[in-house]
Design an enzyme around this catalytic site. Structure first.
Site, PDB file in Angstrom:
ATOM      1  N   ARG A   1      14.086  -6.690   8.196  1.00 51.71           N
ATOM      2  CA  ARG A   1      13.501  -6.664   9.539  1.00 51.71           C
ATOM      3  C   ARG A   1      13.333  -8.088  10.255  1.00 51.71           C
ATOM      4  O   ARG A   1      12.802  -8.806   9.374  1.00 51.71           O
ATOM      5  CB  ARG A   1      12.234  -5.782   9.505  1.00 51.71           C
ATOM      6  CG  ARG A   1      12.617  -4.386   9.058  1.00 51.71           C
ATOM      7  CD  ARG A   1      11.297  -3.605   8.745  1.00 51.71           C
ATOM      8  NE  ARG A   1       9.969  -4.365   9.362  1.00 51.71           N
ATOM      9  CZ  ARG A   1       8.861  -3.173   9.158  1.00 51.71           C
ATOM     10  NH1 ARG A   1       8.872  -2.102   8.783  1.00 51.71           N
ATOM     11  NH2 ARG A   1       7.706  -3.712   9.701  1.00 51.71           N
TER      12      ARG A   1
ATOM     13  N   LYS B   1       0.852  -1.110  -0.095  1.00 53.72           N
ATOM     14  CA  LYS B   1      -0.175   0.009   0.099  1.00 53.72           C
ATOM     15  C   LYS B   1       0.810   1.179   0.097  1.00 53.72           C
ATOM     16  O   LYS B   1       0.441   2.340  -0.572  1.00 53.72           O
ATOM     17  CB  LYS B   1      -0.999   0.129   1.151  1.00 53.72           C
ATOM     18  CG  LYS B   1      -0.196  -0.103   2.504  1.00 53.72           C
ATOM     19  CD  LYS B   1      -1.570   0.133   3.632  1.00 53.72           C
ATOM     20  CE  LYS B   1      -1.022  -0.021   5.008  1.00 53.72           C
ATOM     21  NZ  LYS B   1      -0.235  -1.367   5.184  1.00 53.72           N
TER      22      LYS B   1
ATOM     23  N   ARG C   1      -6.602   3.637  12.207  1.00 58.25           N
ATOM     24  CA  ARG C   1      -6.583   2.155  12.594  1.00 58.25           C
ATOM     25  C   ARG C   1      -7.552   1.531  13.430  1.00 58.25           C
ATOM     26  O   ARG C   1      -7.895   0.658  13.659  1.00 58.25           O
ATOM     27  CB  ARG C   1      -5.282   2.095  13.168  1.00 58.25           C
ATOM     28  CG  ARG C   1      -3.841   2.043  12.319  1.00 58.25           C
ATOM     29  CD  ARG C   1      -2.781   1.709  13.172  1.00 58.25           C
ATOM     30  NE  ARG C   1      -1.593   2.091  12.396  1.00 58.25           N
ATOM     31  CZ  ARG C   1      -0.812   1.306  11.553  1.00 58.25           C
ATOM     32  NH1 ARG C   1      -1.196   0.349  11.400  1.00 58.25           N
ATOM     33  NH2 ARG C   1       0.294   2.101  10.876  1.00 58.25           N
TER      34      ARG C   1
ATOM     35  N   ARG D   1      11.719  -8.423   1.508  1.00 55.65           N
ATOM     36  CA  ARG D   1      11.896  -6.990   1.801  1.00 55.65           C
ATOM     37  C   ARG D   1      13.079  -6.401   2.237  1.00 55.65           C
ATOM     38  O   ARG D   1      13.592  -7.475   3.290  1.00 55.65           O
ATOM     39  CB  ARG D   1      10.772  -6.753   2.640  1.00 55.65           C
ATOM     40  CG  ARG D   1      10.170  -5.563   2.425  1.00 55.65           C
ATOM     41  CD  ARG D   1       8.829  -5.124   3.075  1.00 55.65           C
ATOM     42  NE  ARG D   1       8.626  -5.224   4.533  1.00 55.65           N
ATOM     43  CZ  ARG D   1       7.620  -4.428   5.152  1.00 55.65           C
ATOM     44  NH1 ARG D   1       6.834  -3.876   4.441  1.00 55.65           N
ATOM     45  NH2 ARG D   1       7.862  -4.204   6.468  1.00 55.65           N
TER      46      ARG D   1
END
Ligand SMILES: [Zn+2]
Length: 211
Positions: A154, A13, A87, A121
């Site tokens: 990460r 996104k 959220r 990623r």
């Protein structure tokens, strides 16, 4: 155009939102970026956020809303492509008080695609920019295109951690998505191809927005 973009972690996104800027002529506002900026600039809000983060507690709705309000105040007339907010239904109601949203895009991506994408990623240590070894590699391996910062993987991009994050996301986002669906603002986008060209997906999003 005032657009909110929803999607699970790893749905792309952020990438799509930043590419929508040129198509829609509205700025991309990511509350994640805004929060990092406050922390980097050591503002009063930034210091508050750091206190919550370092103690492991969730940053309260009000603080995030305050940061967003500050950002929107300067250029609300240009509209926005908002990512990372709201959220919670509480935040959605706060946003309603600030302005009327035109459309809410809901990116639907199968879990298997996300696991595949996230485990390849990379993120820049300096500016937080996201790359992908398979679909969006940096120009120079291991270095950020924008600032040459070091790219790293990460810890939370491990498959089992990703599945847990997806579960948490579904649970947390369902009420907010229902909130917008009931207001007939929600539009669904399906993306099942893990290697889909981001520009093609953006085209699809623009088409859906304008329907
Ligand atoms: Zn960078």
């Amino acid at each position: 155009m005032k657009v909110v973009i929803f999607g699970p972690p790893g749905s792309g996104k952020g990438t799509y939102a930043s590419r929508l800027v040129n198509k829609l002529g509205s700025p991309h506002i990511s509350t994640g970026d805004l929060v990092r900026e406050e922390i980097r600039n050591k503002t009063l809000l930034g210091k508050k956020i750091e206190k919550y983060s370092s103690s492991g507690t969730l940053v309260p709705d009000e603080i995030i809303t305050e940061i967003l309000k500050k950002r929107l105040a300067s250029e609300l007339s240009k509209g926005f492509i908002l990512e990372g907010y709201p959220r919670t239904v509480g935040q959605a109601k706060e946003l309603e008080k600030i302005t009327k949203v035109d459309v809410v895009m809901n990116l639907n991506v199968p879990d298997s695609v996300i696991v595949d994408r996230l485990s390849s990623r990379l993120q820049c240590r300096t500016c937080g920019a996201i790359y992908n070894e398979k679909t969006m590699p940096p120009k120079v391996a291991g270095k950020c295109d924008k600032d040459g910062g070091e790219l790293f993987r990460r810890v939370d991009d491990q498959p089992e951690v990703i599945r847990e994050r997806l579960r948490v996301y579904q649970e947390a986002s369902a009420p907010v998505i229902d909130f917008y669906r009931s207001k007939h603002l929600l539009k669904d986008i399906r993306n099942e191809d893990p290697n889909a060209d981001p520009d093609k997906v953006v085209e699809q999003i623009v088409k859906t927005i304008k329907q």
